[in-house]
Design an enzyme around this catalytic site. Sequence first.
Site, mmCIF file in Angstrom:
data_model
loop_
_atom_site.group_PDB
_atom_site.id
_atom_site.type_symbol
_atom_site.label_atom_id
_atom_site.label_comp_id
_atom_site.label_asym_id
_atom_site.label_seq_id
_atom_site.Cartn_x
_atom_site.Cartn_y
_atom_site.Cartn_z
ATOM 1 N N CYS A 22 0.803 -1.225 0.000
ATOM 2 C CA CYS A 22 0.000 0.000 0.000
ATOM 3 C C CYS A 22 0.838 1.278 0.000
ATOM 4 O O CYS A 22 0.308 2.359 -0.223
ATOM 5 C CB CYS A 22 -0.964 0.010 1.182
ATOM 6 S SG CYS A 22 -2.218 -1.278 1.074
ATOM 7 N N HIS A 72 -11.592 9.498 -10.484
ATOM 8 C CA HIS A 72 -10.408 9.602 -11.342
ATOM 9 C C HIS A 72 -9.435 10.673 -10.861
ATOM 10 O O HIS A 72 -8.761 11.322 -11.655
ATOM 11 C CB HIS A 72 -10.790 9.797 -12.809
ATOM 12 C CG HIS A 72 -11.277 8.527 -13.431
ATOM 13 N ND1 HIS A 72 -12.569 8.090 -13.263
ATOM 14 C CD2 HIS A 72 -10.645 7.596 -14.169
ATOM 15 C CE1 HIS A 72 -12.714 6.935 -13.903
ATOM 16 N NE2 HIS A 72 -11.563 6.606 -14.448
ATOM 17 N N GLU A 136 -13.088 -0.056 -0.015
ATOM 18 C CA GLU A 136 -11.842 0.102 -0.755
ATOM 19 C C GLU A 136 -11.684 -1.064 -1.728
ATOM 20 O O GLU A 136 -11.159 -0.904 -2.828
ATOM 21 C CB GLU A 136 -10.668 0.141 0.223
ATOM 22 C CG GLU A 136 -9.366 0.523 -0.429
ATOM 23 C CD GLU A 136 -8.276 0.720 0.591
ATOM 24 O OE1 GLU A 136 -8.053 1.878 0.995
ATOM 25 O OE2 GLU A 136 -7.654 -0.289 0.986
#
Length: 155
Positions: A22, A72, A136
């Site tokens: 991550c 985005h 997520e």
Amino acid sequence: MLITRRLEFDAGHRISTHNSQCRHLHGHRYVIEITLSGNIISDEGVAEQGMVMDFSEIKRIAKEVLVDKWDHAFLAYAGDTLVVEFLQSLKDHKTVIIDAQPTAENLAIKAFHILDLAFQDTYGNRLALEQVRLYETPNCWADARREIINHTNNS
């Protein structure tokens, strides 16, 4: 009565202090579920009769104040100066800078605060944002609930 509207968006992030994968730049197909509470509108003849709030209005408001801004985009922690400076060097790059690591937990809290200001009671039916659930991944999510946020803010 509780009602929930689900929306999806794509965004990138990294957790700069993390010890696993991550810490690298990567992205997710986020899902956000917005749960509102309120009384069912009983006013005769109004378009929202029988509803707490029109689901299309929930979508419109959420897209306007949050989803379209995060979709985005790269969600960057202000303290991650290396990445923030790089993203700011890219012409017209869509970057959202937040004051905490962009974990699912922190993003859910941030989304809750943004959306809480946006959903206003217009029918006297005690409309209130109760929860933001942010996925997520399909298997990992965080819930920001009013009672937890109010308790945290009052501590």
